[in-house]
Design a protein around this motif. Structure first.
Motif, short mmCIF file in Angstrom:
data_model
loop_
_atom_site.label_atom_id
_atom_site.label_comp_id
_atom_site.label_asym_id
_atom_site.label_seq_id
_atom_site.Cartn_x
_atom_site.Cartn_y
_atom_site.Cartn_z
N GLY A 115 0.61 -1.19 0.41
CA GLY A 115 -0.16 0.05 0.40
C GLY A 115 0.57 1.46 0.18
O GLY A 115 0.92 2.22 -0.59
N LYS A 116 1.85 1.08 0.83
CA LYS A 116 2.92 2.55 0.88
C LYS A 116 3.37 2.71 -0.64
O LYS A 116 3.27 3.43 -1.01
CB LYS A 116 4.15 2.49 1.92
CG LYS A 116 3.23 1.77 3.27
CD LYS A 116 4.67 1.91 4.11
CE LYS A 116 5.35 3.05 3.99
NZ LYS A 116 6.24 3.70 5.55
N SER A 117 3.82 1.72 -1.18
CA SER A 117 4.61 1.53 -2.66
C SER A 117 3.80 2.40 -3.30
O SER A 117 4.11 3.05 -4.56
CB SER A 117 5.05 0.12 -3.12
OG SER A 117 5.52 0.06 -4.08
N ALA A 118 2.52 1.33 -3.59
CA ALA A 118 1.15 2.25 -4.26
C ALA A 118 0.93 3.93 -4.39
O ALA A 118 0.91 4.27 -5.88
CB ALA A 118 0.23 1.13 -4.35
N ALA A 119 0.58 4.35 -3.23
CA ALA A 119 0.30 5.97 -2.70
C ALA A 119 2.33 6.90 -2.84
O ALA A 119 1.80 7.56 -4.14
CB ALA A 119 0.56 5.60 -1.19
N ARG A 120 3.13 5.50 -3.35
CA ARG A 120 4.08 6.76 -3.60
C ARG A 120 4.21 6.79 -5.07
O ARG A 120 5.18 7.77 -5.39
CB ARG A 120 6.05 5.70 -2.80
CG ARG A 120 7.55 6.50 -3.03
CD ARG A 120 8.14 5.83 -2.60
NE ARG A 120 7.78 5.39 -0.82
CZ ARG A 120 7.62 3.77 -0.57
NH1 ARG A 120 8.31 3.09 -2.21
NH2 ARG A 120 7.59 3.65 0.53
N LEU A 173 -7.38 -4.86 2.49
CA LEU A 173 -7.93 -3.39 2.10
C LEU A 173 -7.89 -2.86 3.52
O LEU A 173 -7.88 -1.98 4.14
CB LEU A 173 -9.42 -3.62 2.42
CG LEU A 173 -10.29 -2.37 2.48
CD1 LEU A 173 -10.90 -1.40 1.58
CD2 LEU A 173 -11.89 -2.84 2.67
N VAL A 174 -7.60 -3.09 4.86
CA VAL A 174 -7.05 -3.01 6.14
C VAL A 174 -5.80 -3.24 5.83
O VAL A 174 -4.98 -1.35 6.16
CB VAL A 174 -7.76 -4.10 6.99
CG1 VAL A 174 -6.60 -3.06 8.58
CG2 VAL A 174 -9.02 -4.45 7.46
N ALA A 175 -4.49 -3.68 5.76
CA ALA A 175 -3.33 -3.35 6.04
C ALA A 175 -2.74 -1.96 5.05
O ALA A 175 -2.40 -1.73 4.75
CB ALA A 175 -2.38 -5.05 5.44
N GLY A 176 -3.40 -2.74 3.33
CA GLY A 176 -3.11 -1.53 2.96
C GLY A 176 -3.39 -0.27 2.81
O GLY A 176 -2.66 0.35 2.05
N THR A 177 -4.93 -0.37 3.47
CA THR A 177 -5.08 0.89 3.57
C THR A 177 -4.32 2.17 4.28
O THR A 177 -3.79 2.91 4.02
CB THR A 177 -6.34 0.94 3.93
OG1 THR A 177 -8.06 0.69 2.82
CG2 THR A 177 -7.38 3.00 4.04
N VAL A 182 -0.78 6.30 4.91
CA VAL A 182 1.08 6.65 6.37
C VAL A 182 1.46 6.76 4.95
O VAL A 182 1.75 8.18 5.19
CB VAL A 182 1.08 5.47 6.70
CG1 VAL A 182 2.65 6.27 7.26
CG2 VAL A 182 0.90 4.99 7.76
N GLU A 183 1.69 6.76 3.88
CA GLU A 183 2.46 7.70 2.90
C GLU A 183 2.26 8.51 2.62
O GLU A 183 2.86 9.41 2.00
CB GLU A 183 2.40 5.89 2.22
CG GLU A 183 3.86 6.22 0.68
CD GLU A 183 5.04 7.02 1.04
OE1 GLU A 183 5.57 7.41 0.96
OE2 GLU A 183 5.18 6.37 2.13
N SER A 184 0.23 8.16 1.93
CA SER A 184 0.20 10.04 1.76
C SER A 184 -0.04 10.87 2.40
O SER A 184 -0.39 11.63 2.20
CB SER A 184 -1.26 9.09 0.91
OG SER A 184 -1.54 9.42 2.07
N GLY A 185 0.31 10.89 3.74
CA GLY A 185 -0.12 11.82 5.08
C GLY A 185 -1.20 11.92 5.35
O GLY A 185 -1.27 12.80 6.08
N ALA A 186 -2.38 11.27 4.52
CA ALA A 186 -3.72 11.42 5.45
C ALA A 186 -3.74 10.52 7.43
O ALA A 186 -4.90 10.97 7.45
CB ALA A 186 -4.55 10.69 4.59
#
Length: 421
Positions: A115-120, A173-177, A182-186
């Motif tokens: 999830g962090k990689s996808a957001a980055r 959904l839980v872990a990826g979200t 976290v990565e996006s700052g939201a």
């Protein structure tokens, strides 16, 4: 509402840019991928990482065995991967639904990193993009699990595609979200918008849960050490060899979190079961013969349990609550508006933390059980997970409320603080 999670500096849901001239290296910044493409790539990478890990362990076990084929080993690895997502796997007349939580935690960590990689890679920062990213990530991962379930089924081995889809998609959904936020700052935006009392209760609840789990782990380790002769006896009985011992170690490693949670339920009072009609609780043990699994060597013998275990059932929740109360008090007193809060407000926050900790423990204990085969082993886990979590939450609430209230009441008054300067 669409841009509720936008970072400071964003306008009308646009990218998060602080006002002022653009940085000199803006023109050479790494290009971002489309949101959907980033989610698909990251979900696929997580899918492959988990499957390859399980398949590798299964193939190592096949190399040590004298029967079966490589395709069967790979299918067994895929089945273990599915079971880790709480997907029901049926073998003949029995079913395996008990998730090895060690493997589940590993897969959850992979999904969090995904999830962090996808957001980055996507550079998503608007609420709409974050929702699409998390939803696509979970959907792709769930569809991958559904396909794996269809490909794994063969003869007596059957897997429910729907349970595979929903189990995998829920974990993703839980872990990826969490990773995306976290990565996006939201995640920081959500924390800033959360009321102070609840924001302090969550880390305090996490501290209480970790305290209970740490004590249960220590107790489990001590019981294993006391019954170490049973462990060696089981290993001699299994005679797995070098490679087989590596596979057995991997299996035990994946099941250790389950056993620790069973100890937590034991400390709560209701206890747990290792088969139909069995009971392992502070009030007594009735389990009979157990499978030759070294992890089960710590299970007490049939009969009454030692007195010190009964003492721990009362002391552990209070100690965990005291830790939660300490966290609540330290965070609350560091807040700018702490002078306006009385000791009763701190006690209430301690109770809130205990309630959140109870919910966390209930979810973990509910996920730790299931069926481990046919016949007697069709019921393994914590049948009274809700009462166990309720008992723990009540004890933690008492400890947290008293600790937080006492610390808050002992703080110096404004006049005393000024006189001491």
């Amino acid at each position: 509402m669409t841009d509720m999670l936008s970072r400071p500096g964003a306008r009308d849901g646009g990218p998060h840019q602080a006002p002022g001239p653009a940085p000199a290296d803006a023109a050479v910044a790494a290009p971002t991928k489309p949101v959907v493409l980033s989610a698909v790539i990251s979900a696929g990478a997580c899918l492959l990482a988990g499957l390859l890990t399980c398949a590798a362990v299964a193939v190592i076990g096949w190399l040590a065995a004298t029967f079966g084929g490589a395709s069967g080993a790979i299918r067994a690895g895929a089945s273990a991967w599915l079971v880790a997502h709480k997907a029901g796997v049926t073998l003949g007349s029995g079913a395996i639904t008990i998730a090895p939580l060690g493997l589940t935690l590993f897969l959850g960590w992979c999904l969090y990193r995904g999830g962090k990689s996808a957001a980055r890679s996507s550079g998503a920062d608007r609420t709409k993009d974050l929702i699409v990213l998390s939803g696509t990530f979970a959907l792709v991962y769930g569809l991958g699990a559904l396909i794996i379930a269809l490909l794994t089924a063969d003869g007596s081995l059957r897997v429910s595609p729907l349970s595979a889809f929903f189990g995998a998609a829920s974990l993703a959904l839980v872990a990826g979200t969490i990773g995306v936020l976290v990565e996006s700052g939201a995640a920081q935006d959500i924390a800033d918008a959360t009321p102070t009392g609840l924001r302090d209760a969550v880390p305090a609840a996490a501290a209480a849960v970790l305290t209970v789990i740490a004590i249960a782990s220590l107790l489990y380790g001590v019981l294993l050490a006391i019954h170490f002769s049973r462990v060696t006896g089981m290993l001699e009985l299994l005679d797995a060899g070098v490679v087989g011992s590596v596979v057995l170690f991997a299996i035990c490693l994946m099941l250790i979190p389950n056993m620790v949670l069973y100890v937590v339920s034991f400390l709560a009072g209701p206890g747990f079961q290792l088969g139909v009609g069995t009971t392992i609780a502070p009030t007594g043990v009735d389990v009979g013969n157990l499978p030759a699994l070294p992890l089960l060597a710590a299970v007490p013998a049939d009969g009454a349990t030692p007195t010190y275990l009964l003492v721990l059932t009362a002391a552990v929740p209070l100690l965990a609550g005291a830790v939660a109360g300490l966290v609540v008090a330290r965070r609350g007193l560091a807040d700018e508006d702490s002078d306006a809060l009385g000791w009763d407000a701190f006690a209430l926050r301690g109770g809130m933390a205990a309630l959140v900790a109870g919910v966390m423990l209930y979810v973990l204990m509910a996920l730790s059980g299931g069926s481990a085969g046919s016949g007697r082993m069709s019921a393994v886990g914590i049948p009274a997970a809700l009462p166990a979590a309720g008992v723990l939450a009540a004890g933690m609430a008492i400890g947290a409320a008293i600790t937080a209230a006492v610390i808050a009441s002992r703080r110096p008054a404004d006049g005393e603080a000024d006189a001491g300067r």
